[in-house]
Design a protein around this motif. Structure first.
Motif, mmCIF file in Angstrom:
data_model
loop_
_atom_site.group_PDB
_atom_site.id
_atom_site.type_symbol
_atom_site.label_atom_id
_atom_site.label_comp_id
_atom_site.label_asym_id
_atom_site.label_seq_id
_atom_site.Cartn_x
_atom_site.Cartn_y
_atom_site.Cartn_z
ATOM 1 N N UNK A 3 0.832 -1.206 0.000
ATOM 2 C CA UNK A 3 0.000 0.000 0.000
ATOM 3 C C UNK A 3 0.866 1.254 0.000
ATOM 4 N N UNK A 4 0.352 2.289 -0.663
ATOM 5 C CA UNK A 4 1.094 3.537 -0.852
ATOM 6 C C UNK A 4 0.215 4.699 -0.416
ATOM 7 N N UNK A 5 0.815 5.658 0.283
ATOM 8 C CA UNK A 5 0.148 6.934 0.553
ATOM 9 C C UNK A 5 1.160 8.045 0.334
ATOM 10 N N UNK A 6 0.752 9.046 -0.421
ATOM 11 C CA UNK A 6 1.597 10.209 -0.633
ATOM 12 C C UNK A 6 1.250 11.266 0.407
ATOM 13 N N UNK A 7 2.272 11.908 0.947
ATOM 14 C CA UNK A 7 2.107 13.043 1.840
ATOM 15 C C UNK A 7 2.608 14.243 1.047
ATOM 16 N N UNK A 8 1.700 15.138 0.666
ATOM 17 C CA UNK A 8 2.077 16.241 -0.214
ATOM 18 C C UNK A 8 1.663 17.579 0.395
ATOM 19 N N UNK A 97 6.891 11.123 0.111
ATOM 20 C CA UNK A 97 6.873 12.550 0.413
ATOM 21 C C UNK A 97 7.080 13.321 -0.878
ATOM 22 N N UNK A 98 6.040 14.026 -1.282
ATOM 23 C CA UNK A 98 6.126 14.803 -2.503
ATOM 24 C C UNK A 98 5.588 14.061 -3.710
ATOM 25 N N UNK A 106 -3.455 10.408 -1.713
ATOM 26 C CA UNK A 106 -2.697 11.505 -1.114
ATOM 27 C C UNK A 106 -3.378 12.060 0.132
ATOM 28 N N UNK A 107 -2.536 12.433 1.094
ATOM 29 C CA UNK A 107 -2.931 13.311 2.184
ATOM 30 C C UNK A 107 -2.269 14.647 1.861
ATOM 31 N N UNK A 108 -3.070 15.711 1.813
ATOM 32 C CA UNK A 108 -2.555 17.035 1.479
ATOM 33 C C UNK A 108 -2.427 17.857 2.748
ATOM 34 N N UNK A 109 -1.245 18.424 2.961
ATOM 35 C CA UNK A 109 -1.018 19.306 4.104
ATOM 36 C C UNK A 109 -1.269 20.740 3.673
ATOM 37 N N UNK A 110 -2.139 21.397 4.422
ATOM 38 C CA UNK A 110 -2.555 22.760 4.117
ATOM 39 C C UNK A 110 -2.009 23.686 5.200
ATOM 40 N N UNK A 111 -1.256 24.707 4.779
ATOM 41 C CA UNK A 111 -0.728 25.691 5.733
ATOM 42 C C UNK A 111 -1.729 26.804 5.991
ATOM 43 N N UNK A 112 -2.438 27.216 4.923
ATOM 44 C CA UNK A 112 -3.384 28.324 5.017
ATOM 45 C C UNK A 112 -4.355 28.221 3.847
ATOM 46 N N UNK A 113 -5.307 29.151 3.793
ATOM 47 C CA UNK A 113 -6.321 29.145 2.732
ATOM 48 C C UNK A 113 -5.690 29.207 1.335
ATOM 49 N N UNK A 114 -4.497 29.791 1.219
ATOM 50 C CA UNK A 114 -3.851 29.898 -0.095
ATOM 51 C C UNK A 114 -3.498 28.518 -0.680
ATOM 52 N N UNK A 115 -3.395 27.504 0.183
ATOM 53 C CA UNK A 115 -3.030 26.162 -0.289
ATOM 54 C C UNK A 115 -4.229 25.305 -0.677
ATOM 55 N N UNK A 116 -5.440 25.770 -0.392
ATOM 56 C CA UNK A 116 -6.632 24.955 -0.597
ATOM 57 C C UNK A 116 -6.856 24.539 -2.046
ATOM 58 N N UNK A 117 -6.319 25.266 -3.002
ATOM 59 C CA UNK A 117 -6.490 24.900 -4.409
ATOM 60 C C UNK A 117 -5.925 23.510 -4.699
ATOM 61 N N UNK A 118 -4.971 23.051 -3.877
ATOM 62 C CA UNK A 118 -4.406 21.713 -4.073
ATOM 63 C C UNK A 118 -5.472 20.622 -3.938
ATOM 64 N N UNK A 129 -4.696 17.467 6.010
ATOM 65 C CA UNK A 129 -4.104 17.717 7.317
ATOM 66 C C UNK A 129 -3.817 19.211 7.372
ATOM 67 N N UNK A 130 -4.324 19.867 8.422
ATOM 68 C CA UNK A 130 -4.169 21.314 8.509
ATOM 69 C C UNK A 130 -3.595 21.714 9.847
#
Length: 167
Positions: A3-8, A97-98, A106-118, A129-130
């Motif tokens: 099994x594979x999971x990307x952390x991006x 990772x990446x 994928x699990x997407x790490x969001x720093x702020x609202x500017x990253x939500x487009x991902x 993950x925020x």
């Protein structure tokens, strides 16, 4: 297939920190986990003065060193993610990772609202993950059907991965 999971996520979003914390938990569960990290800036794992460094300086395009406890291979080429995944099939889980544009879950790490487009631009997003206090737009999460975790909810993230990735 393992099994594979990307952390991006973008730089400084906490990808490496999350992965190392999950690795500690999975190691305690006796899971064998492989990690593949993408580094767009380049890296050097060999150091001056070692035999393998000297081999590469003399013209070897690949060098391997093996001991009873460890193996290292350095090649002067980029290896496709699929090739690396194929190499790690004997493991219980592969964390990547990446490699944002690859097609794996994928699990997407969001720093702020500017990253939500991902959340809508990337394929295979299954969770977000925020940072604390930086909750992504609940309507976007609902529309996308995504699970959402605070970055310190390691138990929740690990449980999600065990159920949805490890099976």
């Amino acid at each position: 297939m393992a099994p594979i999971i990307q952390i991006v996520g973008y730089k400084n979003s906490g990808k490496t920190t999350l992965i190392t914390r999950l690795l500690e938990m999975f190691h305690a569960m006796n899971l064998r986990v492989a990690v593949i990290k993408h580094d767009v800036h380049g890296f050097e794992v060999d150091r001056e003065g070692t035999d393998t460094y000297r081999h590469r300086q003399a013209g070897a395009t690949a060098a391997a060193i093996v001991s009873p406890w460890r193996t290292a291979i350095v090649e002067e080429r980029e290896t496709p993610l699929a090739g690396l995944i194929g190499h790690f099939q004997a493991y219980d889980l592969i964390l990547v990772e990446g490699f944002k544009r690859e097609p794996y879950p994928k699990m997407v790490l969001i720093r702020s609202a500017e990253d939500e487009h991902l959340l809508t631009e990337l394929s295979g997003v299954c969770a977000v993950v925020h940072r604390e206090g930086e909750v992504p737009d609940p309507e976007k999460l609902k529309q996308a059907g995504l699970r959402c975790f605070e970055r310190n909810d390691l138990d929740g993230i690990a449980a999600f991965l065990k159920q949805n990735v490890l099976g």
